[in-house]
Motif scaffolding. Structure first.
Motif, short mmCIF file in Angstrom:
data_model
loop_
_atom_site.label_atom_id
_atom_site.label_comp_id
_atom_site.label_asym_id
_atom_site.label_seq_id
_atom_site.Cartn_x
_atom_site.Cartn_y
_atom_site.Cartn_z
N ASN A 1 -12.43 16.91 -21.26
CA ASN A 1 -11.09 16.32 -21.30
C ASN A 1 -10.21 16.84 -22.43
O ASN A 1 -9.00 16.82 -22.33
N SER A 2 -10.82 17.29 -23.51
CA SER A 2 -10.04 17.73 -24.67
C SER A 2 -9.21 18.97 -24.36
O SER A 2 -9.56 19.77 -23.48
N ASP A 3 -8.12 19.13 -25.11
CA ASP A 3 -7.28 20.32 -24.95
C ASP A 3 -8.08 21.58 -25.28
O ASP A 3 -8.86 21.62 -26.23
N ASP A 4 -7.89 22.60 -24.48
CA ASP A 4 -8.55 23.88 -24.69
C ASP A 4 -7.67 24.95 -24.06
O ASP A 4 -7.42 24.90 -22.85
N PRO A 5 -7.20 25.93 -24.83
CA PRO A 5 -6.31 26.95 -24.28
C PRO A 5 -6.97 27.82 -23.21
O PRO A 5 -6.28 28.49 -22.44
N ASN A 6 -8.30 27.80 -23.16
CA ASN A 6 -9.02 28.61 -22.17
C ASN A 6 -9.23 27.88 -20.85
O ASN A 6 -9.68 28.48 -19.88
N ALA A 7 -8.91 26.59 -20.82
CA ALA A 7 -9.17 25.78 -19.62
C ALA A 7 -8.15 26.08 -18.53
O ALA A 7 -6.97 26.32 -18.79
N LEU A 8 -8.64 26.04 -17.29
CA LEU A 8 -7.79 26.21 -16.12
C LEU A 8 -8.12 25.09 -15.14
O LEU A 8 -9.29 24.90 -14.79
N THR A 9 -7.11 24.34 -14.72
CA THR A 9 -7.32 23.24 -13.78
C THR A 9 -6.69 23.57 -12.43
O THR A 9 -5.54 24.01 -12.36
N LEU A 10 -7.47 23.37 -11.38
CA LEU A 10 -7.07 23.74 -10.02
C LEU A 10 -7.29 22.56 -9.08
O LEU A 10 -8.12 21.68 -9.35
N ALA A 11 -6.57 22.56 -7.97
CA ALA A 11 -6.76 21.52 -6.94
C ALA A 11 -6.96 22.20 -5.59
O ALA A 11 -6.38 23.25 -5.30
N THR A 12 -7.80 21.60 -4.78
CA THR A 12 -8.03 22.10 -3.42
C THR A 12 -8.58 20.96 -2.56
O THR A 12 -9.09 19.97 -3.08
N ASP A 13 -8.47 21.10 -1.25
CA ASP A 13 -9.06 20.11 -0.34
C ASP A 13 -9.99 20.77 0.67
O ASP A 13 -10.40 20.14 1.65
N THR A 14 -10.36 22.03 0.43
CA THR A 14 -11.18 22.77 1.38
C THR A 14 -12.63 22.80 0.93
O THR A 14 -12.92 23.26 -0.19
N TYR A 15 -13.51 22.32 1.77
CA TYR A 15 -14.93 22.34 1.43
C TYR A 15 -15.77 22.57 2.69
O TYR A 15 -15.31 22.39 3.83
N PHE A 16 -17.02 22.93 2.46
CA PHE A 16 -17.98 23.17 3.54
C PHE A 16 -19.29 22.48 3.16
O PHE A 16 -19.93 22.83 2.17
N LEU A 17 -19.66 21.48 3.94
CA LEU A 17 -20.90 20.74 3.75
C LEU A 17 -21.95 21.33 4.68
O LEU A 17 -21.67 21.60 5.85
N HIS A 18 -23.17 21.53 4.18
CA HIS A 18 -24.21 22.09 5.05
C HIS A 18 -24.34 21.23 6.30
O HIS A 18 -24.40 20.00 6.22
N PRO A 19 -24.37 21.84 7.48
CA PRO A 19 -24.36 21.07 8.73
C PRO A 19 -25.55 20.15 8.92
O PRO A 19 -25.47 19.18 9.68
N ASP A 20 -26.65 20.40 8.21
CA ASP A 20 -27.84 19.56 8.35
C ASP A 20 -28.04 18.63 7.15
O ASP A 20 -29.13 18.08 6.97
N ILE B 1 -23.71 32.90 2.30
CA ILE B 1 -23.07 34.21 2.49
C ILE B 1 -22.16 34.19 3.71
O ILE B 1 -21.02 34.67 3.68
N ASN B 2 -22.66 33.64 4.82
CA ASN B 2 -21.83 33.60 6.04
C ASN B 2 -20.60 32.71 5.86
O ASN B 2 -19.50 33.05 6.32
N THR B 3 -20.78 31.58 5.21
CA THR B 3 -19.65 30.65 5.01
C THR B 3 -18.57 31.28 4.15
O THR B 3 -17.38 31.19 4.47
#
Length: 261
Positions: free
Chosen positions: A89-108, A255-257
């Motif tokens: 949580n602390s400030d860090d000039p090297n930190a990069l914050t990203l957002a996404t909603d794309t994921y792949f859950l193993h089918p089994d 690899i395939n995903t």
């Protein structure tokens, strides 16, 4: 007589029972604070679902992909991911914050038994690598042997009495156990695609470390060989081992995903 121990899984700050296995949060027990840039592939993950927001750890696999536990992506509406910093949580000039909603859950993936507990998150942009943001070198290239030295890390709790995540990334050196030893603690729910690890005394993962990797070193190369999946209901500071999903059995799916998506 086989010791009957319930597997526990606490996703973030809540524990939800699922048959004999519970969803958990994990932490690093008996570890050390990581140096800046020591694990440039570490990623903190906040997963938002219809039920709330939950925390996991992940690993930069490729410039646009994060690998973590299946529990850490199941039901997600949005991910907020921070890379480049050991600080949660602390400030860090090297930190990069990203957002996404794309994921792949193993089918089994089975949330009751935690079989095939592995998932992938795709970022909207490719990461630019530097000293603090870099992918793990390789996926596991073969089966993980017993008694192999490995490392794991996370921002989870550091004791059973101290609740909540920590700001500094912690890591710990562990060794893999045979599945026969793992079964002694967790029973026949342990399958060949899981592996248990242990350290001196009670070292291992705890609440908040779900999705953390097992890293195996070979010279300067880092191999991703496992994903944190479960801990013992006896507590993080018990002498019971920590449970992970092996990476190698899922290499083709990974690899395939990542290639076709």
């Amino acid at each position: 007589m086989m010791k009957a121990v319930t597997l526990v899984l606490c996703i973030f700050l809540t524990c939800v029972q699922a048959a004999q296995i519970k969803q958990i949060e994990g932490r690093i027990i008996g570890g050390e604070v990581a140096n800046a840039g020591q694990f440039p592939f570490a990623a903190s993950i906040y997963k938002r679902t219809s039920d709330g927001t939950f925390f996991c750890t992940g690993t930069i696999l490729y410039s646009q992909w994060i690998i973590t536990a299946g529990q850490c992506v199941d039901g997600a509406l949005l991910f907020t991911i921070r890379v480049g910093s050991n600080k949660l949580n602390s400030d860090d000039p090297n930190a990069l914050t990203l957002a996404t909603d794309t994921y792949f859950l193993h089918p089994d993936y089975d949330p009751t038994t935690l079989s095939n507990d592995i998932g992938l998150i795709k970022l909207r942009m490719r990461l630019s690598y530097n000293d603090y943001i870099f992918s793990v070198s390789l996926l596991a290239g073969s089966e993980l042997p017993d008694a192999a030295p490995i490392v794991t890390f996370g921002w989870g709790q550091t004791s059973d009495e101290t609740a909540g995540l920590v700001d500094d990334l912690n890591y710990v050196d562990l060794v893999t156990l045979s599945n026969e030893e793992c079964t002694l603690a967790f029973g026949n729910q342990v399958n060949e695609n899981m592996v248990c690890v242990a350290g001196n005394n009670n070292q291992g993962i705890c609440r908040g470390d779900l999705g953390s990797p097992l890293i195996q070193y070979s010279g300067y190369l880092t191999y991703h060989v496992g994903v944190a999946s479960f801990i013992s209901s006896n507590g993080c500071e018990s002498t019971d081992p920590s449970g992970f999903t092996r990476t190698w059995p899922y290499a083709r799916w990974i690899i395939n995903t990542t290639y076709y998506n």
